[in-house]
Write an enzyme that holds these catalytic residues in place. Structure first.
Site, PDB file in Angstrom:
ATOM      1  N   CYS A 194       0.830  -1.207   0.000  1.00  0.00           N
ATOM      2  CA  CYS A 194       0.000   0.000   0.000  1.00  0.00           C
ATOM      3  C   CYS A 194       0.863   1.255   0.000  1.00  0.00           C
ATOM      4  CB  CYS A 194      -0.920   0.013   1.226  1.00  0.00           C
ATOM      5  SG  CYS A 194      -1.869   1.538   1.399  1.00  0.00           S
ATOM      6  N   HIS A 248      -8.571   7.070   3.198  1.00  0.00           N
ATOM      7  CA  HIS A 248      -8.029   8.334   2.711  1.00  0.00           C
ATOM      8  C   HIS A 248      -9.106   9.098   1.944  1.00  0.00           C
ATOM      9  CE1 HIS A 248      -7.894   6.052  -1.043  1.00  0.00           C
ATOM     10  NE2 HIS A 248      -7.682   7.181  -1.706  1.00  0.00           N
ATOM     11  N   HIS A 269      -4.074   0.845   8.233  1.00  0.00           N
ATOM     12  CA  HIS A 269      -4.601   0.416   6.940  1.00  0.00           C
ATOM     13  C   HIS A 269      -5.956  -0.267   7.056  1.00  0.00           C
ATOM     14  CE1 HIS A 269      -4.204  -1.030   2.720  1.00  0.00           C
ATOM     15  NE2 HIS A 269      -4.825  -2.105   3.174  1.00  0.00           N
TER      16      HIS A 269
END
Length: 371
Positions: free
Chosen positions: A71, A170, A117
């Site tokens: 990622c 995000h 994450h």
């Protein structure tokens, strides 16, 4: 909040927003990247519709559904370098490596809400959510100073069904060099309403919703959330501060203090709308790719801040302070396992057809309130 600005290996700006004032951000991006200035986008004007289209062919090569251990939004650790050179962070904002808008055509930024994450915005603490609000406000103020920028748009796309290609929690910020078509329509309606009634359209819409009451989802001392009378999407919420302000930078301390609790509650309700059990209790911190046993996956959504354009608005017949900052939150999921597709009427003629009555949507969003 502590703000630290640095540069990535290709020259793009990276800003850390930290909860602790003693945080030190001195990690260096050592990736062999080409200079960011080689990337360009183009704005083309549609003469029939009068709107603009961004042409950005370089985005064809952007990162697409990487595995979690690759990622680009996670911190850099164990010799693996990402877009965030440091080994940890609270909130990080950086210029998009594959921007839709660049140079004289504006600017695009990525906002990483957390280093975790496997969570979502709904899984943040109120302190973390307040830091994201501070970052949105700061970026709005900074981007508004750029000569080419007319409007700043802070938003989050959540879920693969929406088209998200990176699972890390995000959002993005687009700084447009023009007033967007949707905002131009609002300004036109705002001017017409003032000419017809002498009042402010935004104020009157909120007042009418409060008077009706059927579509109110949450009403606090500083914020009001409701499903609009003519909702376009199956489940759609509009959130307004009680005191009308044109943008995020103008929110007062009371509204800022109450926002995290209000917004997190609304996001967690969205994640519970389609739970088969029908009752509250769905996990608010489920990540974008995981679902609790016996429940549908986390609700895909778009969360969008609508702010007044910057600069004079003479051509629109209103003043900047007439505009009302508000957030629009909606999902394309209409029921468990079924999505709302924009087909012929919506895509071809911009006439939406909503399968869920707004009053029913508001009732459901009240039912799944946190206990």
């Amino acid at each position: 909040m502590k703000k630290t600005s640095t540069r990535l290996a290709d020259g793009r700006e990276l800003i850390y927003y930290d909860l602790r004032d003693d945080a030190v951000r001195d990690a260096v991006d050592r990736r062999p990247l080409d200079p960011a200035g080689l990337v360009h986008s183009e704005i083309r004007h549609d003469r029939l519709l009068g709107d603009s289209v961004a042409i950005a062919s370089h985005r064809q090569g952007r990162t697409y559904h990487p595995p979690a251990d690759e990622c680009p939004l996670c911190p850099s650790r164990g010799g693996r370098m990402s877009e965030i050179p440091d080994s940890s962070y609270d909130v990080a904002v950086f210029e998009n490596r594959f921007p839709s808008l660049s140079g004289d055509s504006g600017r695009c930024e990525v906002v990483c809400f957390t280093q975790d994450h496997d969570t979502s915005f709904a899984g943040l603490t109120e302190e973390q959510a307040a830091l994201v609000l501070a970052a949105w406000s700061d970026r709005t103020a900074e981007l508004a100073r750029l000569p080419a920028v007319r409007q700043v748009f802070c938003f989050e796309n959540r879920g693969e069904e929406i088209g998200v290609t990176l699972g890390h929690p995000h959002g993005q910020i687009y700084a447009y060099p023009f007033v967007t078509p949707r905002t131009a329509l609002m300004l036109r309606s705002l001017a017409a309403h003032r000419e017809r009634t002498g009042g402010n359209l935004f104020d009157d819409v909120v007042a009418d919703e409060l008077a009706d009451g059927r579509r109110i989802v949450l009403d606090t001392s500083q914020w009001t959330a409701f499903v609009p009378h003519a909702a376009h999407w199956p489940y759609e919420l509009h959130l307004y501060p009680k005191r009308r302000v044109p943008d995020l930078t103008a929110l007062d301390d009371a509204a800022r203090a109450e926002f995290p609790g209000v917004y997190l509650e609304l996001l967690r309700r969205f994640d519970r709308i389609f739970d088969q059990e029908g009752a509250p209790g769905g996990s608010p911190s489920r990540g974008a790719g995981e679902a609790a046993e016996g429940r549908t996956p986390p609700t895909p959504y778009v969360s969008a801040w609508h702010q007044a354009p910057f600069g004079a608005l003479e051509g629109h017949g209103v003043e900047r302070h007439d505009f009302a900052l508000h957030l629009e939150l909606f999902t394309i999921r209409r029921t468990s396992g079924k999505l709302k597709f924009l087909a012929g009427s919506e895509s071809g003629m911009s006439v939406f057809i909503n399968d869920v009555p707004p009053e029913a949507a508001a009732e459901r969003l009240r039912e799944v309130a946190s206990r």
